[in-house]
Motif scaffolding. Structure first.
Motif, short mmCIF file in Angstrom:
data_model
loop_
_atom_site.label_atom_id
_atom_site.label_comp_id
_atom_site.label_asym_id
_atom_site.label_seq_id
_atom_site.Cartn_x
_atom_site.Cartn_y
_atom_site.Cartn_z
N LEU A 33 0.84 -1.20 0.16
CA LEU A 33 -0.22 0.09 -0.02
C LEU A 33 0.74 1.21 0.13
CD1 LEU A 33 -2.66 -1.04 2.58
CD2 LEU A 33 -2.97 -0.86 -0.02
N HIS A 34 2.01 1.30 0.83
CA HIS A 34 3.08 2.35 0.97
C HIS A 34 3.37 2.73 -0.56
CE1 HIS A 34 5.60 5.07 2.50
NE2 HIS A 34 6.84 4.53 1.60
N ALA A 35 4.08 1.45 -1.23
CA ALA A 35 4.47 1.55 -2.66
C ALA A 35 3.49 2.21 -3.57
CB ALA A 35 5.23 0.52 -3.11
N PHE A 36 2.28 1.71 -3.43
CA PHE A 36 1.19 2.01 -4.60
C PHE A 36 0.63 3.53 -4.00
CE2 PHE A 36 -0.38 -2.40 -4.75
CZ PHE A 36 0.75 -2.59 -6.09
N GLY A 37 0.67 4.00 -2.74
CA GLY A 37 0.30 5.43 -2.72
C GLY A 37 1.28 6.34 -2.87
N SER A 38 2.51 5.85 -3.00
CA SER A 38 3.81 7.06 -3.08
C SER A 38 3.48 7.70 -4.27
CB SER A 38 5.03 6.17 -3.10
OG SER A 38 5.31 5.45 -4.14
N VAL A 39 4.21 8.97 -4.07
CA VAL A 39 4.12 9.97 -5.18
C VAL A 39 4.96 9.36 -6.49
CG1 VAL A 39 4.76 12.36 -6.03
CG2 VAL A 39 3.79 12.03 -3.88
N ARG A 40 6.02 8.74 -6.32
CA ARG A 40 6.57 8.09 -7.40
C ARG A 40 5.84 7.14 -7.79
NH1 ARG A 40 12.66 5.20 -6.33
NH2 ARG A 40 13.24 4.72 -8.54
N PHE A 41 5.12 6.20 -7.52
CA PHE A 41 4.34 5.17 -8.26
C PHE A 41 3.43 5.98 -9.09
CE2 PHE A 41 0.81 2.75 -8.21
CZ PHE A 41 1.00 1.62 -8.91
N LEU A 42 2.72 6.96 -8.33
CA LEU A 42 1.53 7.62 -8.87
C LEU A 42 2.26 8.45 -10.30
CD1 LEU A 42 -0.31 9.32 -5.81
CD2 LEU A 42 -1.06 6.97 -7.36
N MET A 43 3.34 8.80 -10.14
CA MET A 43 3.76 9.57 -11.31
C MET A 43 4.01 8.52 -12.62
SD MET A 43 6.26 12.76 -9.98
CE MET A 43 5.42 14.01 -9.19
N ARG A 44 4.68 7.56 -12.21
CA ARG A 44 4.86 6.59 -12.96
C ARG A 44 3.59 5.89 -13.83
NH1 ARG A 44 9.56 2.71 -10.38
NH2 ARG A 44 11.45 4.21 -10.43
N ALA A 45 2.50 5.68 -12.91
CA ALA A 45 1.29 5.33 -13.45
C ALA A 45 0.61 6.30 -14.30
CB ALA A 45 0.49 4.80 -12.23
N SER A 46 0.91 7.32 -14.00
CA SER A 46 0.22 8.69 -14.72
C SER A 46 1.07 8.47 -16.25
CB SER A 46 0.49 10.04 -14.00
OG SER A 46 -0.20 10.07 -12.66
N GLY A 47 2.31 8.50 -16.08
CA GLY A 47 2.99 8.65 -17.50
C GLY A 47 2.59 7.48 -18.08
N LEU A 48 2.48 6.29 -17.73
CA LEU A 48 2.03 5.12 -18.50
C LEU A 48 0.59 5.27 -18.89
CD1 LEU A 48 3.59 2.26 -16.58
CD2 LEU A 48 4.52 3.17 -18.53
N THR A 49 -0.15 5.75 -18.22
CA THR A 49 -1.51 6.16 -18.56
C THR A 49 -1.68 7.06 -19.88
OG1 THR A 49 -2.35 5.62 -16.39
CG2 THR A 49 -3.88 6.71 -17.83
N PHE A 50 -0.84 8.19 -19.40
CA PHE A 50 -0.86 9.29 -20.62
C PHE A 50 -0.19 8.72 -21.75
CE2 PHE A 50 0.84 13.77 -21.50
CZ PHE A 50 -0.28 14.06 -22.27
N ILE A 51 0.65 7.74 -21.70
CA ILE A 51 1.42 7.33 -23.05
C ILE A 51 0.28 6.39 -23.72
CG2 ILE A 51 2.75 5.57 -24.01
CD1 ILE A 51 4.73 6.54 -21.93
N ALA A 52 -0.49 5.93 -22.92
CA ALA A 52 -1.69 4.83 -23.49
C ALA A 52 -2.72 5.54 -24.16
CB ALA A 52 -2.29 3.84 -22.39
#
Length: 768
Positions: A33-52
């Motif tokens: 949960l800590h890894a999924f809620g970190s800003v780093r994870f959110l930024m990576r997820a946002s980048g991948l989502t934006f690419i998709a």
């Protein structure tokens, strides 16, 4: 001791007690949960989502572009077929009217059956010059001998009994698919005997003797190239093909041409793929189809159209490979763009992720940095209130005490929401919570009008100017510990009471509202009045027509005259009501133009026909000045047909009304040097006095009291006409000499002249 589970490591007893299995599971979940809620994870997820999302949008755009390319090809072939069909139809109708008129003239002319008559030759030459597609006109007697020819006073001594355009009328056995309505025969292209080296399309009509026997034919020879002028104006059909053929498959026109036009075949060309096309037409399969190209076999887009008023078939086609060539090039570019954007977004995501840690540290320091604002001058005329970053009041000058009715000691330390109405509290709290000194704010540095609350609960309008002051130094936080080096942000609000100014503005708005209500009441009254008058007027007109038709019994001459007077008076009053309603719509700005491509020569001719009876009753000579030159000199115009005819009819009616017996009214039209179209109505009437010219286009005004008593009318015609011209961007002018006559000129700007090839674009824009 034997191990119960060989190969499995033994856990020490103390470790097993300290780390039970469920505790280990909870630890893994917390770390996840800590890894999924970190800003780093959110930024990576946002980048991948934006690419998709970006790649999905580009893929959708490529697919949509494919649909648009196919749709554009369908529209192009369909529109090309429509243009060619309409042009061919207009040409056939024009030739049919010309031949019908020519037969009537030949029957009454004394030299109609005299071979080589100079008068008939001049008549044929003038008729041929009036219709551009015509190559020649021929008159043939019942034996097949040429009596008259538009190309020569002495027609060639050539027998045409073997020609199909003569034989079908002589034998009475014309094929149905070669005959247009009312007996016009259209034949396949033939080699011209009068002009060697060229081909013509024959169109003929039977010449019947008074006793009903066959008396010969009149033939119009059409130039095939003239049927394709619209194709050249539209670019020749682009990458596709356009073919005009008879319903038996004989080709009349093909663009692009397969052979030079100056080398006609001895026999008419046949349409490629006619065996495949004919069953589709027989089954009613007209329109745009995705099928194999006629005579080619490649996949293509084909538009079929069969003429309703002429025996023609129009086939336009384009290969799918040609239609999608540009889409393939664009798709490759978009694919490269998708790859590039994917790489850029990935790099930006990595960079933003690294910068986020530094940004978080800066925000923490800014949140702790605060200072109190000092040095507010109590002598200011305007109220000055300062608050801290939490919205608590820190200073309250005497002007503020007088304005709000609160003492400074009563409000210090309290929320500034005490001075604001309840609906503004939430908005103010959000503004305070979201303020960042380096990010700017919509409330800082701007002068706003808001509502404030006095101590007694009454609200009043104020202007509020807020500025932020950053005080440097070291501060203690609320817990009493020393803060970091930084500063505190204090907000200074300068307030001014604008109650009197608002009262003045309200009075101005009330006056404006009353004026608008009065104008709206006038418009509603005119509309209601027109509606209420139309109902009884229509009844009066209807009953007068019933009386005049003697439906309820015979009427004597006096009774019929009275019924006619009732009918004419009702129609006149209905015209007045309609004019008043049109004027009301124009003044209210609700008159909408329905624009289309209009042939001005045709519309002007219709106007002349509508006014001709009135001119005859008034014994006024009504002349058509447009016939002095070729009709082709007037270009098509983009305007509202009804408004155009209303303007011309108003001008013609006024000219006839104010012209005495034996006078003359002339309608003319021309293209000015600046490219505008000028339509003029000149009369030899009573003229207009110079002192009335400035009031000429005002509503409900006529030349003078004497004219008002002599001639009926409301005085709205010229005012409505001028407004309609201005809606078109044009003008209406008058030149008049009392006792000599008046010339009214309506000018349409050059922008409304339709250039060759613009008709389709204008129609498509209007429909969209």
């Amino acid at each position: 001791m034997v191990h119960p589970h060989p190969g499995r490591p033994v856990t020490p007893p103390s470790q097993a007690v300290d780390q039970p299995p469920h505790a280990l599971g909870r630890g893994v979940v917390r770390r996840a949960l800590h890894a999924f809620g970190s800003v780093r994870f959110l930024m990576r997820a946002s980048g991948l989502t934006f690419i998709a999302v970006v790649n999905a949008m580009i893929a959708y755009g490529v697919w949509q572009h494919h649909r648009e390319a196919v749709g554009a090809a369908e529209r192009a072939t369909r529109n090309l077929a429509l243009v060619l069909d309409e042009q061919a139809g207009r040409t056939v109708s024009g030739v049919d009217l010309l031949l019908t008129d020519l037969l009537t003239l030949l029957d009454v002319h004394p030299d109609g059956r005299s071979r080589g008559s100079a008068a008939i030759h001049e008549l044929l030459r003038a008729r041929r010059a009036a219709l551009a597609p015509l190559a020649g006109l021929v008159v043939v007697d019942e034996t097949g001998v040429t009596l008259h020819h538009s190309a020569d006073t002495n027609p060639p001594d050539v027998a045409v009994g073997d020609r199909s355009y003569f034989a079908v009328h002589r034998d009475g056995a014309a094929p149905a698919d070669a005959m247009a309505p009312q007996g016009l025969f259209v034949g396949p292209p033939i080699a011209s005997r009068a002009f060697p080296g060229t081909s013509v399309i024959p169109m003929s009509r039977r010449w019947t003797r008074p006793d009903g026997r066959f008396g010969g034919v009149v033939v119009a020879m059409l130039n095939p190239a003239q049927l394709g002028t619209s194709l050249e104006a539209m670019g020749g059909g682009g990458d596709g093909t356009a073919t005009l053929a008879l319903r038996d498959g004989s080709v009349l026109l093909r663009r692009p041409a397969d052979k030079p036009a100056d080398k006609p075949d001895s026999s008419p060309a046949r349409l490629d793929g006619w065996a495949e096309i004919q069953p589709l037409l027989s089954a009613g399969r007209e329109g745009t189809l995705h099928t194999a190209l006629p005579g080619d076999g490649r996949p293509g887009i084909v538009s079929l159209r069969r003429g309703r008023t002429h025996p023609f078939v129009v086939i336009t086609a384009v290969a799918q490979a040609d239609a999608l060539a540009e889409w393939r090039r664009d798709s490759a570019v978009w694919t490269l763009m998708a790859l590039g954007m994917t790489a850029v977004i990935a790099l930006l995501t990595i960079h933003v992720e690294r910068q986020q840690a530094r940004r978080d540290q800066d925000q923490v320091r800014l949140a702790r940095a605060s200072r109190r604002i000092r040095g507010i001058l109590d002598s200011m005329v305007d109220a000055v209130v300062t608050i801290d970053a939490h919205g608590r009041i820190e200073t309250f000058n005497p002007a503020a005490e007088r304005m709000f009715g609160h003492a400074e000691a009563e409000v210090l330390g309290k929320s500034v929401n005490l001075l604001l109405p309840e609906p503004m509290h939430a908005d103010h709290d959000r503004s305070m919570a979201g303020y960042r000194p380096d990010a700017g704010s919509r409330i800082i540095g701007s002068d706003r009008e808001v509502l404030a609350v006095r101590r007694d609960g009454s609200t009043f309008p104020i202007t509020l100017a807020v500025s932020a002051v950053r005080l440097e130094g070291r501060l203690e936080d609320e817990a009493g510990s020393r803060g970091e080096e930084g500063g505190q942000c204090v907000f200074v609000g300068v307030i001014r009471d604008i109650t009197k100014r608002k009262q003045q503005e309200a009075e101005l708005l009330a006056s404006k509202s009353q004026a608008e209500m009065a104008n709206r009441a006038k418009s509603e009254f005119l509309a209601n009045m027109s509606h209420e008058l139309r109902t009884p007027l229509n009844a009066i007109i209807g009953f007068s027509e019933i009386l005049d038709s003697e439906f309820f019994g015979k009427l004597n001459d006096r009774q019929k005259a009275c019924a006619k007077d009732i009918h004419d008076s009702g129609k006149h009053l209905l015209d007045i009501v309609n004019a008043v309603l049109d004027m009301s719509k124009i003044e209210a700005g609700r008159y909408e133009l329905t624009e289309e491509v209009v042939d001005p020569a045709e519309a002007l001719a219709q106007c002349l026909m509508m006014v001709r009876d009135r001119a005859q009753d008034a014994r006024v000579d009504l002349r058509n000045g447009i016939t002095d030159g070729p009709a082709g000199e007037l270009p098509a115009v983009w305007l509202d047909r009804r408004a155009f005819k209303q303007v011309v009819l108003n001008l013609l009616s006024n000219a006839v009304k104010f012209t005495p017996d034996g006078g003359r009214v002339t309608l003319s039209a021309r293209v000015e040097e600046d490219g505008s179209l000028a339509v003029s109505v000149a009369d030899t009437g009573i003229g207009i006095a110079p002192e009335f010219m400035e009031h000429l286009f005002q509503p409900f005004r006529q030349a003078d009291n004497t004219v008002s008593r002599t001639f009926e009318g409301t005085g709205l015609g010229l005012s409505i006409s001028k407004n309609l011209m201005e809606l078109h961007g044009g003008s209406l002018s008058c030149a008049s000499t009392p006792g000599i006559g008046t010339t009214m000129t309506a000018r349409f700007p050059a922008e409304r002249i339709v250039k060759p090839g613009e008709t389709e674009a204008l129609v498509v824009a209007a429909l969209s």
